[in-house]
Design an enzyme around this catalytic site. Structure first.
Site: not given
Length: 422
Positions: A393, A210, A92, A187-188, A90, A153
């Site tokens: 994150h 991922d 994002d 995705e997040e 992903h 990520d």
């Protein structure tokens, strides 16, 4: 078989780190509050670059669709009938931490020291607090500068798939079947595969890139529901509110205070334990909404956790007979192990590929979910392979150049093993 394997092992020239350094500087943060898809238009800025780079590699069908998905095909170069394999990541980054103006830094030849990030020296990646750093001695560690997340990520996964695509296109001696590439937005925020076209993708099995620690492959996730609790109070002018006003906001606070203190929360659980987690509250006296996420590896326990929450709500609400509430459950995703156990060969190939890279394979479960969770139940069984990132994150996110290179080799081995076994 031996030539295929040796050819991959002999590859020494990688571009994965250079790609990663470029990709993380493009802001692709998704937005949970948005009603559009993708949730932020800026995610397409990276996707457009990926399409052009794929075309430049000679992958002629690479394109970006109206929903922000990148699709591409590496043609088969074998006479064998090989299952079509998809590699997915992903674009994002998480809304939890700024992804604007990311300044990646390379800490070369890491020797076990704490890493203080220059733009905010209070942000320190401490050796004692990040156990996986003990495996990184001699590696080149990439971090952000201290004011943003890094974006490993999942731009590490994106860069790994892109570099594997480059190598496969440049080395036709590595035999493989048809390979599909899929890059997703959002995705997040749990919407990553809402509009994916699996018929157009045309893959039999997939691997999301991922995961975290090098050598890991994950075939189990949480099962997940969301609960939206709406509390209806009684709004009266505060100057005349005695014995009349019932504040939905205060009731919400009482409900949150009544949740279990020593269990059933993210901060008190680990391993396979589930939880009830309030992750958003908004409203006022007349009406207040609380958003909860409900998680457990055992899908059947979701209903138990929801019943526990509903009983807490009903107990608090019983004190306020003039108030009322709505309790709405929405399915989010399910434990992909329920599907992957029906196709053991997918994990077998992944584990063998990791061995061939020279790592000790580690089969893991995730206290979370991936695009692969939903893809598996949509008809594309899809475990999650390591991408090498850590401390996702947040400002202390980091990834190793050497681990990303191992992930590239793992992709190549997965592709070649499917061809060998066909």
């Amino acid at each position: 078989m031996t030539n295929n394997r040796n050819t991959i092992q002999d590859i020494k020239e990688f571009e994965v780190a250079e790609r990663f350094l470029r990709y993380v500087q493009i802001d692709t943060q998704s937005d949970l509050s948005s009603t559009t898809f993708p949730s932020t238009e800026k995610q397409k800025n990276l996707s457009k670059i990926l399409v052009q780079e794929l075309l430049d590699l000679g992958i002629t069908d690479a394109h970006l669709d109206e929903h922000g998905y990148v699709y591409a095909t590496i043609p088969s170069n074998t006479d064998k009938q090989v299952p079509v394999i998809c590699f997915c990541s992903h674009v994002d980054t998480s809304p939890d931490c700024s992804g604007t103006n990311v300044k990646p830094l390379i800490h070369e030849n890491y020797q076990g020291q704490d890493l203080s990030l220059p733009e905010d020296p209070s942000v320190v990646i401490k050796f004692a607090e990040h156990p996986d750093l003990k495996n990184q001695i001699g590696h080149d560690i990439i971090t952000a500068s201290g004011t943003t997340l890094l974006g490993a990520d999942d731009k590490a996964g994106v860069a790994e798939i892109m570099d594997a695509a480059r190598i496969l296109m440049a080395h036709p001696e590595i035999k493989h079947g048809k390979i599909k590439i899929l890059f997703t937005p959002d995705e997040e925020i749990g919407r990553g595969v809402d509009y994916v076209d699996l018929q157009k993708l045309g893959a039999d099995f997939g691997y999301t890139m991922d995961g975290e620690k090098a050598g890991t492959i994950e075939d189990e996730t949480f099962s997940a529901d969301g609960v939206k609790l709406t509390i209806h109070g009684v709004s009266v002018h505060p100057g005349f509110a005695k014995n009349k006003m019932i504040s939905a906001l205060k009731i919400a606070g009482e409900i949150i205070e009544s949740l279990p203190k020593n269990s059933l929360s993210p901060e008190t659980t680990s391993g396979k334990e589930g939880f009830i987690h309030p992750n958003g509250i908004h409203g006022g006296v007349d009406q207040t909404e609380i958003d909860f996420i409900i998680r457990d590896h055992n899908t059947n326990k979701l209903a138990e956790h929801e019943a526990t929450l509903k009983a807490i709500v009903a107990s608090v609400m019983s004190k306020y007979p003039s108030a009322s509430f709505d309790f709405k459950v929405q399915e989010q995703y399910r434990n992909m192990k329920e599907i992957l156990d029906q196709h053991p060969e997918i994990m077998e190939v992944g584990l063998e590929a990791i061995k061939r890279v020279g790592l000790t394979p580690e089969r893991r479960s995730i206290r979370g979910g991936t695009d692969g969770s939903r893809l598996s139940f949509m008809g594309l069984p899809c475990p999650n392979v390591f991408a090498g990132g850590h401390a996702f994150h947040g400002k202390m996110e980091w990834v190793s150049r050497q681990d990303m290179e191992k992930a590239v080799l793992t992709i190549l081995h997965i592709a070649s093993i499917w061809e060998e076994r066909s």
